[in-house]
Design a protein around this motif. Structure first.
Motif, PDB file in Angstrom:
ATOM      1  N   TRP A  53       6.985  44.236 -25.793  1.00  0.00           N
ATOM      2  CA  TRP A  53       8.398  44.586 -25.891  1.00  0.00           C
ATOM      3  C   TRP A  53       8.592  45.690 -26.924  1.00  0.00           C
ATOM      4  O   TRP A  53       8.154  45.576 -28.064  1.00  0.00           O
ATOM      5  CB  TRP A  53       9.219  43.356 -26.282  1.00  0.00           C
ATOM      6  CG  TRP A  53      10.660  43.657 -26.594  1.00  0.00           C
ATOM      7  CD1 TRP A  53      11.260  43.667 -27.818  1.00  0.00           C
ATOM      8  CD2 TRP A  53      11.691  43.986 -25.648  1.00  0.00           C
ATOM      9  NE1 TRP A  53      12.583  43.977 -27.708  1.00  0.00           N
ATOM     10  CE2 TRP A  53      12.884  44.178 -26.384  1.00  0.00           C
ATOM     11  CE3 TRP A  53      11.720  44.135 -24.264  1.00  0.00           C
ATOM     12  CZ2 TRP A  53      14.089  44.514 -25.772  1.00  0.00           C
ATOM     13  CZ3 TRP A  53      12.919  44.463 -23.649  1.00  0.00           C
ATOM     14  CH2 TRP A  53      14.087  44.658 -24.390  1.00  0.00           C
ATOM     15  N   TRP A  89       9.953  46.909 -21.722  1.00  0.00           N
ATOM     16  CA  TRP A  89       8.599  46.348 -21.748  1.00  0.00           C
ATOM     17  C   TRP A  89       7.610  47.468 -21.434  1.00  0.00           C
ATOM     18  O   TRP A  89       7.775  48.192 -20.459  1.00  0.00           O
ATOM     19  CB  TRP A  89       8.451  45.232 -20.714  1.00  0.00           C
ATOM     20  CG  TRP A  89       9.273  44.022 -21.024  1.00  0.00           C
ATOM     21  CD1 TRP A  89      10.488  43.701 -20.502  1.00  0.00           C
ATOM     22  CD2 TRP A  89       8.945  42.973 -21.935  1.00  0.00           C
ATOM     23  NE1 TRP A  89      10.954  42.518 -21.026  1.00  0.00           N
ATOM     24  CE2 TRP A  89      10.013  42.034 -21.910  1.00  0.00           C
ATOM     25  CE3 TRP A  89       7.855  42.725 -22.760  1.00  0.00           C
ATOM     26  CZ2 TRP A  89      10.026  40.881 -22.678  1.00  0.00           C
ATOM     27  CZ3 TRP A  89       7.869  41.560 -23.542  1.00  0.00           C
ATOM     28  CH2 TRP A  89       8.932  40.661 -23.492  1.00  0.00           C
ATOM     29  N   ARG A 123      18.179  41.823 -23.477  1.00  0.00           N
ATOM     30  CA  ARG A 123      17.555  40.499 -23.536  1.00  0.00           C
ATOM     31  C   ARG A 123      18.563  39.539 -24.156  1.00  0.00           C
ATOM     32  O   ARG A 123      18.873  39.619 -25.357  1.00  0.00           O
ATOM     33  CB  ARG A 123      16.276  40.550 -24.370  1.00  0.00           C
ATOM     34  CG  ARG A 123      15.116  41.242 -23.675  1.00  0.00           C
ATOM     35  CD  ARG A 123      13.862  41.235 -24.541  1.00  0.00           C
ATOM     36  NE  ARG A 123      13.397  39.881 -24.830  1.00  0.00           N
ATOM     37  CZ  ARG A 123      12.362  39.599 -25.613  1.00  0.00           C
ATOM     38  NH1 ARG A 123      11.677  40.596 -26.174  1.00  0.00           N
ATOM     39  NH2 ARG A 123      12.004  38.357 -25.836  1.00  0.00           N
ATOM     40  N   ASP A 143      19.150  43.878 -29.092  1.00  0.00           N
ATOM     41  CA  ASP A 143      18.766  43.219 -27.835  1.00  0.00           C
ATOM     42  C   ASP A 143      18.456  44.206 -26.715  1.00  0.00           C
ATOM     43  O   ASP A 143      18.291  43.819 -25.571  1.00  0.00           O
ATOM     44  CB  ASP A 143      19.871  42.264 -27.391  1.00  0.00           C
ATOM     45  CG  ASP A 143      21.222  42.969 -27.228  1.00  0.00           C
ATOM     46  OD1 ASP A 143      21.310  44.173 -27.538  1.00  0.00           O
ATOM     47  OD2 ASP A 143      22.192  42.309 -26.798  1.00  0.00           O
TER      48      ASP A 143
END
Length: 389
Positions: free
Chosen positions: A119, A112, A28, A108
């Protein structure tokens, strides 16, 4: 939360992944800013030094199948700091000779949850380490108990809150496992008892085969009946043997867990005693305070080297620029690693230590090609060998 550390041969693209030198589709991007990085030198540079040192020390080239640089993925918590990982690195060097020269904290990565759409972060750190034995020039040789020690060190440095919280949590987890194993053991015992009872009951009468003889009288067919009983007993004996073996395994597991539980209880008791001594004995308190300040000096030195490496052209020609940069480094360490800023203030009251740290920031560190003895008050430093902190 459990932690683990597992070293493997470093990958060719390790630095690209660890320092996010390109974009990956499994991260992410908006969380990448939370990542933290530190390195003493590049992997390629360290390998060259390892090969040279091996030739000098042993008179032979490093074996082609050697793994002189290895990388570990360490499970961390949301509040794990770079200082915690430097502390772990220092412990690994002191007790196992493993010298970490790169650290990357990744926050990061994750996934999901398909059902909750929540998350689930995969919080971890990468530790890249020099695996060379400085006594022989060859790679370090570790046994199974050394790898167990690595896990202990990781739990000690990363898995515990201040005080005894980490040990208590692990103790509760072990006792829960014991309870589950004992429940499984009891269920197995009941199953074996039930099967044994069946063998002694009349439940197997239906295995007897009766057929009419020539005169129409029902008689037992010995061949068919014997075959039925034989098959039934073979099945039950196999099941009994399997359950008995499982029973032995469960007993051994429970014994091991009980031993671990006792060790953790002893550890908690020792920590409580240590805390009590800290509160009542000024000499012990002073010693623990010194250890803590030494660890802060250690992480500060590493951060200074990293900043010089990142910004080699920064103007450090006057005292004001040096003080400003040092202040920024200390404040960032304080914020990121939960170190009271008063600890840095206290460190810089020691003139010799302050001079050493400013010299390190201004001069760029020590030339490893010319080993030198560095003396810092209240902190023992061994002779520096390449890459040694």
């Amino acid at each position: 939360m459990k932690t683990s550390i597992n070293f493997k041969a470093v990958k060719a693209d390790s630095e690209i992944h660890n320092f996010r030198k390109k974009t990956f589709d499994y991260i992410r991007k908006e969380l990448t800013a939370k990542n933290e990085y530190w390195q003493e030198e590049k992997i390629s540079d360290r390998i060259l030094k390892i090969e040279t040192y091996c030739k000098q020390k042993s008179g032979r080239k490093l074996q082609s199948n050697a793994m002189p640089v290895r990388e570990a993925v360490v499970v961390i918590k949301e509040d794990t700091t770079m200082k915690d990982l430097h502390d772990l690195s220092r412990k690994l060097e002191q007790e196992l000779g493993i010298r970490v020269f790169q650290i990357a904290i990744h926050k990061d990565e994750g996934h999901w949850d398909k059902e909750t759409k929540e998350w689930k972060p995969n919080l971890h750190a990468h530790l890249v380490a020099d695996w060379q034995d400085l006594k022989t020039g060859k790679t370090l040789k570790h046994q199974s108990f050394h790898y167990s020690k690595m896990q202990d060190l990781a739990a000690e440095c990363l898995g515990m809150e201040r005080g005894t919280a980490g040990s208590v949590g692990r103790l509760e987890a072990v006792e829960f496992k014991i309870q589950k194993k004992e429940e499984e053991l009891k269920a197995l015992e009941l199953k074996i008892q039930g099967m044994t009872a069946k063998l002694g009951s009349g439940q197997f009468n239906n295995l007897i085969i009766k057929e009419p003889n020539f005169f129409g009288v029902q008689q037992i067919n010995l061949d068919k009946t014997t075959k039925n009983y034989g098959n039934a007993f073979r099945l039950y004996n196999a099941e009994l043997l399997k359950n008995s073996n499982e029973l032995d395994v469960k007993n051994k597991q429970i014994t091991g867990l009980q031993s671990q539980s006792e060790e953790l209880k002893t550890e908690i008791s020792d920590l409580k005693s240590k805390n009590a001594i800290l509160l009542t004995d000024p000499n012990v308190f002073a010693l623990e305070k010194k250890k803590y300040l030494d660890s802060v000096i250690d992480v500060l030195e590493k951060s200074i080297r990293y900043e010089r490496q990142k910004n080699p052209d920064y103007d450090r020609s006057d005292n004001k620029s040096l003080i400003d940069e040092m202040n920024k480094i200390c404040r960032k360490l304080s914020s990121d690693n939960h170190i009271p800023f008063s600890a840095f203030e206290q460190i810089f009251t020691i003139v010799e230590v302050a001079a050493e740290l400013f010299s390190l920031l201004g001069a760029g560190g020590i030339n490893y090609d010319e080993p030198d003895e560095i003396t810092v008050p209240k902190k023992k430093k061994k002779k520096r060998i390449y890459g040694r902190q």
